[in-house]
Design an enzyme around this catalytic site. Sequence first.
Site, PDB file in Angstrom:
ATOM      1  N   THR A 158       0.888  -1.163   0.000  1.00  0.00           N
ATOM      2  CA  THR A 158       0.000   0.000   0.000  1.00  0.00           C
ATOM      3  C   THR A 158       0.925   1.212   0.000  1.00  0.00           C
ATOM      4  O   THR A 158       1.285   1.712  -1.058  1.00  0.00           O
ATOM      5  CB  THR A 158      -0.960  -0.001   1.214  1.00  0.00           C
ATOM      6  OG1 THR A 158      -0.229  -0.268   2.399  1.00  0.00           O
ATOM      7  CG2 THR A 158      -2.032  -1.041   1.033  1.00  0.00           C
ATOM      8  N   THR A 195      -1.768  -2.949   7.591  1.00  0.00           N
ATOM      9  CA  THR A 195      -2.216  -4.319   7.410  1.00  0.00           C
ATOM     10  C   THR A 195      -1.002  -5.166   7.097  1.00  0.00           C
ATOM     11  O   THR A 195      -0.239  -4.844   6.201  1.00  0.00           O
ATOM     12  CB  THR A 195      -3.188  -4.434   6.223  1.00  0.00           C
ATOM     13  OG1 THR A 195      -4.249  -3.540   6.425  1.00  0.00           O
ATOM     14  CG2 THR A 195      -3.731  -5.840   6.125  1.00  0.00           C
ATOM     15  N   GLU A 285       5.785   2.885   9.960  1.00  0.00           N
ATOM     16  CA  GLU A 285       5.448   4.254   9.580  1.00  0.00           C
ATOM     17  C   GLU A 285       6.351   5.266  10.271  1.00  0.00           C
ATOM     18  O   GLU A 285       6.384   5.356  11.500  1.00  0.00           O
ATOM     19  CB  GLU A 285       3.997   4.540   9.950  1.00  0.00           C
ATOM     20  CG  GLU A 285       3.046   3.655   9.191  1.00  0.00           C
ATOM     21  CD  GLU A 285       1.678   3.655   9.795  1.00  0.00           C
ATOM     22  OE1 GLU A 285       0.734   3.415   9.064  1.00  0.00           O
ATOM     23  OE2 GLU A 285       1.575   3.904  11.004  1.00  0.00           O
ATOM     24  N   SER A 413      -8.846  10.913   2.495  1.00  0.00           N
ATOM     25  CA  SER A 413      -9.197  10.813   1.067  1.00  0.00           C
ATOM     26  C   SER A 413      -8.026  11.172   0.163  1.00  0.00           C
ATOM     27  O   SER A 413      -7.177  11.916   0.510  1.00  0.00           O
ATOM     28  CB  SER A 413     -10.370  11.713   0.759  1.00  0.00           C
ATOM     29  OG  SER A 413     -10.064  13.032   1.146  1.00  0.00           O
TER      30      SER A 413
END
Lengths: 413, 413
Positions: A158, A195, A285, A413
């Site tokens: 991702t 994930t 992250e 978004s």
Amino acid sequence: MSATVSPLAPTSYADMPSIRGVRMATAAAGIKYKNRTDVLLMAFDRPAAVAGVFTKSKCPSAPVDHCRANLGHGLALGVVVNSGNANAFTGVKGKAATQLTARSAAEALGCGENEIYLASTGVIGEPLDATKFAGVLGDMAKGATGDFWLEAAKAIMTTDTYPKVATRSAEIGGVTVTINGIAKGAGMIAPDMATMLSFVVTDADIAAPALQALLSAGVEPSFNSITVDSDTSTSDTLMLFATGAAAADGQTKVEDANDPRLAGFRAALDDLLKDLALQVVRDGEGARKMVEITVTGAESDLAAKKIAMSIANSPLVKTAVAGEDANWGRIVMAVGKSGEMADRDRLAIWFGDIRVAVDGERDPAYSEAATTAVMQGQDIPVRVDIGLGAGKATVWTCDLTKEYVAINGDYRS
Amino acid sequence: MSATVSPLAPTSYADMPSIRGVRMATAAAGIKYKNRTDVLLMAFDRPAAVAGVFTKSKCPSAPVDHCRANLGHGLALGVVVNSGNANAFTGVKGKAATQLTARSAAEALGCGENEIYLASTGVIGEPLDATKFAGVLGDMAKGATGDFWLEAAKAIMTTDTYPKVATRSAEIGGVTVTINGIAKGAGMIAPDMATMLSFVVTDADIAAPALQALLSAGVEPSFNSITVDSDTSTSDTLMLFATGAAAADGQTKVEDANDPRLAGFRAALDDLLKDLALQVVRDGEGARKMVEITVTGAESDLAAKKIAMSIANSPLVKTAVAGEDANWGRIVMAVGKSGEMADRDRLAIWFGDIRVAVDGERDPAYSEAATTAVMQGQDIPVRVDIGLGAGKATVWTCDLTKEYVAINGDYRS
């Protein structure tokens, strides 16, 4: 995928050999990302033995439900993984999406729907448009090739900053077998949630129950011993497939996980799982440092693990590491809050080889300058001795930086 | 003390009345800070009934050990609190420091050392030089005055951005009594660790066992229901003192916590504890928003609390709040990882009055714009209904911002 690669990324990727019995293809189905691959198909030439471990979340994704429901029969012909949408908390629509995907893949591969395994990663709560797979899976099945591991690892990213691959080999009864694995982790810039997905394939001929026993044991000191931010995904999935192609070289099938012939394979598998798990941490992250936390002298191994995880998940410990601060007082705090037995006056703490605290107070020989030098490294080893028993555990985490907050505070978004 | 006051600070401080039977003084002993008060002495005219609850850390500070050891006899003549040094993980030196401080205070007040209660907040692992108290406590005892609550709250701050005070009154058998409280929280710029200290005093005449029962019950829905960063201090201390001065107005002593005359007092105490606890959250490190998380429909109140805390401590939920992102997928994740019973397909989630998810998927009427408007507020109410039972709980937290990382990643010294 981030524009900036983690400073902890490997300098080169493993050269991934083919595994006999499995082929792969990727495609850009336009689930969420544009101009990049977002679907992976793994196709097995003959039914592969399969084992899996999944998230302990009480709110698992629809693909996790699907895999759990089908794992019982122990055979796999295909795997479909998509990035960009986790198909989690999507209600009846989510189940319909997994059914449609499994049906499309089963038709493409000429097998049953319950021989197809699924995984999805990305935004939670958005309905997944599985019709996007229907158009591509047939072509993918036809074009699948064995030499595609790095591409496969890229397709399931991702916002990971690098693809995660690893390979090992081992002998079973004198026959050399190969184990390849890929994983994705947590390097999110825009989407919702970390994930962890990982898929491992071997050409060894091992029955599903033995494979499951090996995987369940192997996940504990590897993927279950890493933490980026203490948050558990709804989609965590680790699967191990054995194509059995090594039977052609004379490897006789192993039915029992305790078979002594598996000693080398077990060691290679455990080593590969640890390799992949550490690659996930190193792409945590915002990570700039990796921390290896070893707890010894606890009442039990389980107690040691709980204490180590209490340290690894402490925001105050992780921000101190980010600040290159040898703040052992926060280690004491994290030991104290773990709930496990600890005696303040027996604790000892090391950063690297430097003992900073002993017998319940600062080490008399404590040197701020020497300790700071350890903290300025990229990999920070921390050891805590509880002084009560023989329990020990090692876990890995990364630091907590402003980038973590930026990555996860940016609007969805 | 930070130069910048939290944007969530109260616009004015409560007007604190005197409490008959207690006097206070502050001094600048130079423990760590320069040019500010760092010691508080509370002196009781007559022995006050005392109750306390302390950190559950297995590595408590020396002052916590001291208070626990002396709480049994239920009487207090004095309290000494210092900021700048937590006297935690300081070994035999730490115990010696508490003994010297208690002896100095006992001499100044003419009482026994076991009638002196102690609390310290600040750096962990640095020996506390208690000789600094010896010189000032005598003068403090002589100059102590009743009208000093706001100054007292200031003296116990470390890097809190505002002093925390609250007052309530209640009637016991027709006699009006007052309850005053002060607290310090977690607004750290340079020191090591959040430490929660709170001291509450009433002129009511209530026996120590009843006082302890009131406090132990009151701490659960207040201080035990807040979290800034999931890290538990070695020094957390909440004490409640009853001077009994209201006996002069005809209040007859209450011996039993279940005495119906305590109904009003109990409500006022609970309300004051919640007031102080929320002031601590609103001064959480780097906080820009407060989040009130209510969980209903869980299997039990305990399960609801655990789920609510799983949400409140999730870094991904807290960074989303910081980013004004109505990211309910992360709420689902946090419910799922709590370990408590939950059925994905029965979950419903609200931000403010807006239901964003229901029956295991996004609410059909979901409006991104309306939800974002809620997230842009300063106080964010989140409600989660589990749909299984009648258990409920409310907890409070703040957002996780880059300032939190900056505050805690800055070098210690």
